[in-house]
Scaffold this motif. Structure first.
Motif, PDB file in Angstrom:
ATOM      1  N   HIS A   1       0.792  -1.225   0.000  1.00 58.29           N
ATOM      2  CA  HIS A   1       0.000   0.000   0.000  1.00 58.29           C
ATOM      3  C   HIS A   1       0.833   1.288   0.000  1.00 58.29           C
ATOM      4  O   HIS A   1       0.508   2.234  -0.727  1.00 58.29           O
ATOM      5  N   PRO A   2       1.906   1.377   0.809  1.00 62.48           N
ATOM      6  CA  PRO A   2       2.611   2.666   0.895  1.00 62.48           C
ATOM      7  C   PRO A   2       3.137   3.182  -0.441  1.00 62.48           C
ATOM      8  O   PRO A   2       3.197   4.406  -0.638  1.00 62.48           O
ATOM      9  N   ALA A   3       3.506   2.302  -1.352  1.00 63.67           N
ATOM     10  CA  ALA A   3       4.084   2.755  -2.616  1.00 63.67           C
ATOM     11  C   ALA A   3       3.083   3.501  -3.491  1.00 63.67           C
ATOM     12  O   ALA A   3       3.475   4.153  -4.461  1.00 63.67           O
ATOM     13  N   ARG A   4       1.801   3.419  -3.171  1.00 63.93           N
ATOM     14  CA  ARG A   4       0.798   4.231  -3.860  1.00 63.93           C
ATOM     15  C   ARG A   4       0.452   5.487  -3.062  1.00 63.93           C
ATOM     16  O   ARG A   4      -0.473   6.216  -3.421  1.00 63.93           O
ATOM     17  N   GLY A   5       1.156   5.717  -1.963  1.00 63.68           N
ATOM     18  CA  GLY A   5       0.800   6.824  -1.092  1.00 63.68           C
ATOM     19  C   GLY A   5      -0.440   6.546  -0.273  1.00 63.68           C
ATOM     20  O   GLY A   5      -1.034   7.464   0.292  1.00 63.68           O
ATOM     21  N   ALA A   6      -0.828   5.264  -0.193  1.00 63.63           N
ATOM     22  CA  ALA A   6      -2.022   4.868   0.559  1.00 63.63           C
ATOM     23  C   ALA A   6      -1.589   4.414   1.946  1.00 63.63           C
ATOM     24  O   ALA A   6      -1.239   3.253   2.155  1.00 63.63           O
ATOM     25  N   LEU A   7      -1.608   5.320   2.899  1.00 66.03           N
ATOM     26  CA  LEU A   7      -1.082   5.061   4.238  1.00 66.03           C
ATOM     27  C   LEU A   7      -2.174   4.963   5.297  1.00 66.03           C
ATOM     28  O   LEU A   7      -1.874   4.744   6.473  1.00 66.03           O
TER      29      LEU A   7
END
Length: 292
Positions: A43-49
């Motif tokens: 998730h973090p690599a899409r900026g979805a934190l």
């Protein structure tokens, strides 16, 4: 090695990562019972934190890695899905021996971006996955009939499926029919839309021999799963509501013969009570039925 040492190793001995991949102890892709539980951390690599309304819940990398190491240490957890940065960290931490490792491939469709549906392949390639001894590659494949960027995403996904199959690696395709409303992408989670996404995704690439699907738990799931013969892992999504309701939905879904397991991230890594091991153990029991 602990989390504090990771930056030092990356700065002074980057070749250690390639060496560690070459020395990693591998296991068969599927356990003896034919089932699989993977923890998702791409998730973090899409900026979805965000998790349950906390938009920065996954912002701390040290905390995320600690939760992942805990999850991977539990019996019945078969492996992890992640981007290169996270998988390399877990490798250096010694958490990937005898585990399945699946690399996330297309991370260009950043959450909330105007180009979100132009989902470029900006992470792993099939050749790199094979060279590292990683067990497969995953691609999110959102299909929006009103957005021309879908054509490029479908073409790139098909090429990735073909290349992964040529290397004998799992191609994990996560399809959705999607729409854009008020500038935001929304995935359609009704049964008929999910069935249509399955039909489109199943035909991607020159070979389906190594293709798996990653699908949401939706209504009328028995009819939905009748749309494919491909092995399927069900995703957890952003956890909402009572976790016991989520576990019950997973249990019902796992009773279907075409469902081979779960790929779950935030629901296991960030449970409401903070007990990662407890949440993972429940999921493991659901997937492996005590055989872990």
């Amino acid at each position: 090695m602990n989390v504090a040492e990771l930056t030092r190793v990356r700065a002074t001995d980057p070749g250690r990562i390639a060496k560690a991949w070459s020395e990693r102890r591998r296991r068969p892709l599927v356990a003896d019972d034919g089932r699989m539980l993977l923890v998702a951390a791409d998730h973090p690599a899409r900026g979805a934190l965000g998790v349950r309304g906390d938009v920065t819940a996954m912002a701390s990398r040290s905390e995320l890695l600690d939760r992942l190491v805990t999850a991977l240490s539990r019996p019945g957890v078969d492996g992890v899905l992640g981007t290169p940065d996270i998988l390399d960290d877990l490798l250096l931490l010694g958490a990937l021996d005898d585990k399945v490792a699946i690399g996330s491939m297309n991370r260009g469709g950043l959450q909330g971006a105007v180009f979100e549906l132009d989902d470029r392949f900006t992470a792993y390639t099939a050749a790199e996955l094979a060279a590292r001894g990683i067990d497969g590659g995953k691609m999110l494949t959102r299909i929006c009939l009103g957005d021309a960027g879908t054509a490029a995403t479908l073409e790139a996904s098909a090429r990735a499926v073909t290349d992964l199959a040529a290397h004998g690696l799992m191609a994990m395709v996560e399809p959705f029919l999607s729409v854009v409303e008020d500038g935001r992408v929304r995935n359609l989670l009704d049964p008929d839309s999910t069935i249509a996404s399955i039909a489109i995704a199943s035909g991607l690439g020159a070979s389906s021999a190594h293709t798996w699907l990653k699908l949401p738990v939706v209504d009328d799931l028995a009819r939905v799963m009748d749309a494919t013969t491909l092995p399927t892992l069900l995703l957890g999504g952003d956890p909402q509501g009572d976790p016991h309701d989520t576990y019950a939905a997973w249990s019902d879904a796992l009773s279907l013969p075409s469902v081979s397991g779960l790929v779950v991230g935030r629901a296991l890594l960030y449970p409401p009570d903070g007990d990662v091991a407890g949440a993972v153990d429940i999921a493991s029991e659901l997937v492996h039925g005590g055989r872990s």
